[in-house]
Motif scaffolding. Structure first.
Motif, PDB file in Angstrom:
ATOM      1  N   ILE A 103      22.340  47.326  64.181  1.00 26.32           N
ATOM      2  CA  ILE A 103      21.689  47.331  62.870  1.00 26.32           C
ATOM      3  C   ILE A 103      22.054  46.079  62.085  1.00 26.32           C
ATOM      4  CG2 ILE A 103      21.540  48.510  60.638  1.00 26.32           C
ATOM      5  CD1 ILE A 103      21.955  51.139  62.094  1.00 26.32           C
ATOM      6  N   ALA A 104      23.340  45.744  62.051  1.00 29.21           N
ATOM      7  CA  ALA A 104      23.782  44.566  61.303  1.00 29.21           C
ATOM      8  C   ALA A 104      23.154  43.297  61.867  1.00 29.21           C
ATOM      9  CB  ALA A 104      25.298  44.467  61.336  1.00 29.21           C
TER      10      ALA A 104
ATOM     11  N   ILE B  19      14.493  49.138  59.233  1.00 29.20           N
ATOM     12  CA  ILE B  19      15.321  48.340  60.142  1.00 29.20           C
ATOM     13  C   ILE B  19      16.302  49.225  60.905  1.00 29.20           C
ATOM     14  CG2 ILE B  19      17.098  46.543  60.244  1.00 29.20           C
ATOM     15  CD1 ILE B  19      15.686  45.181  57.888  1.00 29.20           C
ATOM     16  N   CYS B  20      16.913  50.179  60.216  1.00 34.18           N
ATOM     17  CA  CYS B  20      17.847  51.097  60.893  1.00 34.18           C
ATOM     18  C   CYS B  20      17.140  51.880  61.990  1.00 34.18           C
ATOM     19  CB  CYS B  20      18.456  52.066  59.874  1.00 34.18           C
ATOM     20  SG  CYS B  20      19.666  51.330  58.753  1.00 34.18           S
ATOM     21  N   ALA B  21      15.962  52.407  61.672  1.00 37.22           N
ATOM     22  CA  ALA B  21      15.236  53.233  62.637  1.00 37.22           C
ATOM     23  C   ALA B  21      14.723  52.417  63.814  1.00 37.22           C
ATOM     24  CB  ALA B  21      14.075  53.931  61.942  1.00 37.22           C
TER      25      ALA B  21
ATOM     26  N   PRO C 124      24.217  35.609  65.400  1.00 38.88           N
ATOM     27  CA  PRO C 124      24.496  36.401  64.202  1.00 38.88           C
ATOM     28  C   PRO C 124      25.773  35.942  63.498  1.00 38.88           C
ATOM     29  CG  PRO C 124      24.004  37.816  66.084  1.00 38.88           C
ATOM     30  CD  PRO C 124      24.244  36.431  66.612  1.00 38.88           C
ATOM     31  N   PRO C 125      25.874  36.188  62.205  1.00 36.97           N
ATOM     32  CA  PRO C 125      27.091  35.831  61.457  1.00 36.97           C
ATOM     33  C   PRO C 125      28.237  36.772  61.784  1.00 36.97           C
ATOM     34  CG  PRO C 125      25.573  37.005  60.040  1.00 36.97           C
ATOM     35  CD  PRO C 125      24.839  36.767  61.330  1.00 36.97           C
ATOM     36  N   ALA C 126      29.411  36.431  61.331  1.00 33.75           N
ATOM     37  CA  ALA C 126      30.605  37.222  61.644  1.00 33.75           C
ATOM     38  C   ALA C 126      30.506  38.644  61.118  1.00 33.75           C
ATOM     39  CB  ALA C 126      31.843  36.528  61.071  1.00 33.75           C
ATOM     40  N   TRP C 127      29.847  38.829  59.955  1.00 36.56           N
ATOM     41  CA  TRP C 127      29.786  40.176  59.377  1.00 36.56           C
ATOM     42  C   TRP C 127      28.924  41.135  60.197  1.00 36.56           C
ATOM     43  CZ3 TRP C 127      25.216  42.435  57.953  1.00 36.56           C
ATOM     44  CH2 TRP C 127      24.111  41.595  57.715  1.00 36.56           C
ATOM     45  N   ALA C 128      28.169  40.600  61.173  1.00 34.17           N
ATOM     46  CA  ALA C 128      27.341  41.455  62.029  1.00 34.17           C
ATOM     47  C   ALA C 128      28.068  41.895  63.294  1.00 34.17           C
ATOM     48  CB  ALA C 128      26.056  40.729  62.403  1.00 34.17           C
ATOM     49  N   LYS C 129      29.307  41.430  63.488  1.00 34.84           N
ATOM     50  CA  LYS C 129      30.055  41.840  64.669  1.00 34.84           C
ATOM     51  C   LYS C 129      30.327  43.344  64.645  1.00 34.84           C
ATOM     52  CE  LYS C 129      32.319  37.455  65.765  1.00 34.84           C
ATOM     53  NZ  LYS C 129      33.608  36.753  65.997  1.00 34.84           N
TER      54      LYS C 129
END
Length: 239
Positions: free
Chosen positions: A63-64, A111-113, A37-42
């Motif tokens: 979720i990210a 996606i959240c659920a 995953p990219p950094a923004w998904a940390k």
């Protein structure tokens, strides 16, 4: 492999985005183990203020991480741009002309659920019976009925099924959606993904504030309208 759910977004300019979603046995989103995953998904990147997870056990926000895997390139453009949305599921297909923000809002909600976030886990049954672009009333009926059904299936040691606690869950969901708006803002995305999360926030907020009133409006469907303004039968603490 045929996806369990396929989202397809098209417009008059030639945009054709397909998002295949594969689900595991517990109906959570399947992500390959080798996905980086990219950094923004940390987890600690714009981490939700009420997140119970820690970086000791979760390097990434559930979720990210799923958003990053399924949407490496988010469809961009103006929120109100007209698009054609097609959603294919195992039992049936859906097609509707709508706005980009509504299509993304429906996809983000799924996606959240379907993610392993403690605050969205109660929505998993709704994801199992996904209804794209559902109206407010449809969301109300599905969320309350499945919440009660979940308690009945789990037995709750003989306790009577109740809507008590559903408002609190939507409060936490509302906070989560607000935090994800900030996460998207921090990435300087176009307004469509941001406004899609704002739509989800608005839905959660409305259900939280108006749950009992909205249920009372459904009373005539069940023949429970009572003259004289007597106490309605949808009290959140009753079965």
């Amino acid at each position: 492999m045929q996806p369990d759910i396929l989202y397809r977004i098209q417009d008059a300019n030639g945009t054709d985005v397909r998002i295949p979603i594969h689900l595991q046995e517990d109906h959570s989103i399947a992500v390959p183990d080798d996905f980086s995953p990219p950094a923004w998904a940390k987890l600690d990147y714009c981490q939700c203020s009420h997140c119970p997870l820690t970086t000791d056990t979760h390097a990434y926000c559930p979720i990210a991480r799923n958003l990053a895997y399924l949407l490496p390139r988010l469809p961009s453009g103006e929120s109100y741009r007209t698009i054609s949305l097609e959603v294919k599921t195992e039992p049936r297909n859906y097609q509707q002309d709508t706005t980009l923000q509504r299509a993304l809002g429906s996809l983000f909600g799924l996606i959240c659920a379907s993610s392993d976030c403690p605050h969205t886990r109660f929505l998993r049954p709704m994801a199992r019976f996904h209804l794209p672009l559902s109206s407010h009333t449809e969301t109300l009926v599905r969320s309350t009925s499945l919440y009660l059904l979940q308690q009945i299936v789990q037995n709750r040691e003989g306790e009577q099924a109740s809507l008590a606690g559903l408002n609190e869950r939507y409060q936490t969901l509302n906070e989560l959606n607000q935090c994800f708006v900030k996460r998207f803002h921090d990435r300087n995305l176009s307004d469509a993904p941001v406004n899609a999360m704002v739509l989800l926030k608005t839905i959660a907020q409305h259900l939280n504030w108006n749950l009992e009133d909205d249920l009372s409006e459904l009373a005539p469907l069940f023949g429970t309208t009572e003259p004289g303004g007597s106490t309605n039968r949808f009290s959140q603490g009753s079965g």
